[in-house]
Design a protein around this motif. Structure first.
Motif, short mmCIF file in Angstrom:
data_model
loop_
_atom_site.label_atom_id
_atom_site.label_comp_id
_atom_site.label_asym_id
_atom_site.label_seq_id
_atom_site.Cartn_x
_atom_site.Cartn_y
_atom_site.Cartn_z
N GLY A 180 0.84 -1.21 0.00
CA GLY A 180 0.00 0.00 0.00
C GLY A 180 0.86 1.24 0.00
O GLY A 180 2.10 1.16 -0.03
N ASN A 181 0.20 2.40 0.06
CA ASN A 181 0.94 3.67 0.05
C ASN A 181 1.47 4.03 1.42
O ASN A 181 2.55 4.60 1.56
CB ASN A 181 0.01 4.80 -0.43
CG ASN A 181 -0.26 4.68 -1.91
OD1 ASN A 181 0.66 4.48 -2.69
ND2 ASN A 181 -1.52 4.77 -2.30
N THR A 182 0.70 3.70 2.44
CA THR A 182 1.05 4.14 3.80
C THR A 182 2.45 3.71 4.22
O THR A 182 3.18 4.51 4.82
CB THR A 182 0.00 3.64 4.81
OG1 THR A 182 -1.30 3.90 4.28
CG2 THR A 182 0.16 4.31 6.16
N GLY B 214 -1.73 -2.12 7.33
CA GLY B 214 -2.39 -0.89 6.92
C GLY B 214 -3.88 -1.03 7.20
O GLY B 214 -4.40 -2.14 7.39
N LEU B 215 -4.57 0.10 7.24
CA LEU B 215 -6.02 0.11 7.48
C LEU B 215 -6.75 0.35 6.17
O LEU B 215 -6.57 1.39 5.53
CB LEU B 215 -6.36 1.22 8.49
CG LEU B 215 -7.83 1.42 8.82
CD1 LEU B 215 -8.43 0.18 9.50
CD2 LEU B 215 -8.01 2.64 9.72
N GLY B 216 -7.55 -0.63 5.75
CA GLY B 216 -8.31 -0.47 4.51
C GLY B 216 -9.41 0.57 4.68
O GLY B 216 -9.85 0.83 5.79
N PRO B 217 -9.85 1.16 3.57
CA PRO B 217 -10.91 2.17 3.65
C PRO B 217 -12.21 1.62 4.23
O PRO B 217 -13.02 2.36 4.77
CB PRO B 217 -11.12 2.63 2.20
CG PRO B 217 -10.29 1.73 1.34
CD PRO B 217 -9.34 0.96 2.21
N HIS C 124 -10.69 -3.16 6.43
CA HIS C 124 -10.09 -4.48 6.26
C HIS C 124 -8.65 -4.52 6.77
O HIS C 124 -7.97 -3.50 6.83
CB HIS C 124 -10.20 -4.98 4.80
CG HIS C 124 -9.29 -4.33 3.81
ND1 HIS C 124 -9.50 -4.44 2.45
CD2 HIS C 124 -8.16 -3.58 3.94
CE1 HIS C 124 -8.54 -3.80 1.82
NE2 HIS C 124 -7.72 -3.27 2.69
N ARG D 98 -8.21 10.97 4.69
CA ARG D 98 -9.17 10.05 4.07
C ARG D 98 -9.36 8.78 4.90
O ARG D 98 -10.30 8.04 4.69
CB ARG D 98 -8.75 9.80 2.62
CG ARG D 98 -8.11 8.56 2.26
CD ARG D 98 -7.49 8.53 0.89
NE ARG D 98 -6.35 7.64 0.94
CZ ARG D 98 -6.42 6.31 0.83
NH1 ARG D 98 -7.57 5.74 0.60
NH2 ARG D 98 -5.35 5.57 0.94
N LYS D 99 -8.49 8.58 5.88
CA LYS D 99 -8.65 7.43 6.79
C LYS D 99 -9.29 7.84 8.13
O LYS D 99 -9.48 6.98 9.00
CB LYS D 99 -7.28 6.79 7.06
CG LYS D 99 -6.62 6.15 5.85
CD LYS D 99 -7.26 4.83 5.48
CE LYS D 99 -6.70 4.23 4.22
NZ LYS D 99 -5.35 3.71 4.36
P1 PGA Z 1 -3.08 2.17 1.75
O1 PGA Z 1 -3.77 0.72 1.85
O2 PGA Z 1 -1.90 2.14 2.66
O3 PGA Z 1 -2.68 2.29 0.30
O4 PGA Z 1 -4.10 3.16 2.18
C1 PGA Z 1 -4.21 0.22 3.07
C2 PGA Z 1 -5.06 -1.01 2.85
O5 PGA Z 1 -5.99 -0.98 2.02
O6 PGA Z 1 -4.83 -2.02 3.54
#
Ligand code: PGA
Length: 241
Positions: free
Chosen positions: A37-39, A131-134, A137, A200-201
């Protein structure tokens, strides 16, 4: 659950790297899980910097992949393990046999069992950074995934397909299934760290921290894990209360 507030993205990257480096120093043969992911890109930069300067030694560390698209070519550049190799493991100088990745062409049941076997044989995962999904997840454990789920093949939700479309050229090109470590598997990691950045998180992080613990928001698992850290920048913590 411990919450660490970072001032901004760079601070988040430094602080989360500090946790990983402390783990590797305390146990040089650690088994780690790191997210895609980006984070985590800033975190990876910090880890590579520490290894290159001699401040950290990853020579005995092993890694397991958190998740992977299924049914794609083993040499597809979009394979998550290829991405992790490019962004982190190759720059860190990690040997191929110290990286345990899902084979996207493998037999689903056998592949999931193989990865669980690797984890068990190495005595369990010491630290998983996620990471934390939107949609809350963890890995590809989408809302509704049982807290005791094991490593398995899952179907991606429309939301995850949408958020991954940019990497694949369009929604129709995103694979519909993926492997993920299970929530039960993640819960057994000795320590878990959730890295969260950006406005956005903020909504989903507030739900993770304040909603009832439930499979509707898989990341609420952090509230029941005995050794969990949520590390987030100020923008992501804006609605946390
Ligand atoms: P992100 O992805 O770091 O690109 O926001 C996190 C994720 O979906 O687990």
């Amino acid at each position: 659950m411990k919450i660490i507030e970072a001032g901004d993205y760079d601070d988040l990257s430094r602080k989360s790297a500090g946790i990983v480096l402390a783990q590797v120093k305390a146990k040089p043969s650690s088994l780690l899980v790191l997210p895609t992911g980006n984070t985590p890109l800033g975190l990876f930069r910090e880890l590579v910097k520490a290894a290159k300067s001699g401040a950290a030694n990853f020579g005995q560390v092993a890694f397991v992949t958190l998740d992977e698209y299924a049914d794609i070519a083993s040499d597809d550049r979009r394979r998550l393990s290829s991405w992790l190799s490019r962004e982190l493991l190759t720059p860190l100088g990690i040997a191929a046999d110290a990286f345990h990745a899902f084979d996207p062409r493998g037999n689903p049941g056998a592949e999931a069992e193989r990865i669980e076997g690797v984890i068990a044989a190495r005595g369990g995962i010491d630290l998983a950074v996620l990471g934390l999904g939107p949609n809350g997840h963890l890995g590809f454990n989408e809302p509704g995934s049982p807290f005791d789920s094991r490593t398995r093949l899952v179907s991606l939700t429309p939301e995850s397909i949408r958020s991954n479309a940019a990497y694949w050229g369009g929604e129709v090109d995103v694979p519909s299934t993926a492997y993920t470590l299970g929530l039960g598997t993640i819960n057994e990691c000795r320590s878990v760290v959730l890295v969260v950045s950006g406005a956005r998180k903020a909504g989903i992080l507030a739900r993770t921290l304040n909603d009832a613990v439930s499979i509707n928001v898989p990341a609420t698992l952090f509230r029941v894990h005995p050794s969990s850290i949520v590390i987030a920048d100020r923008d992501a913590l804006a609605f946390a209360g």
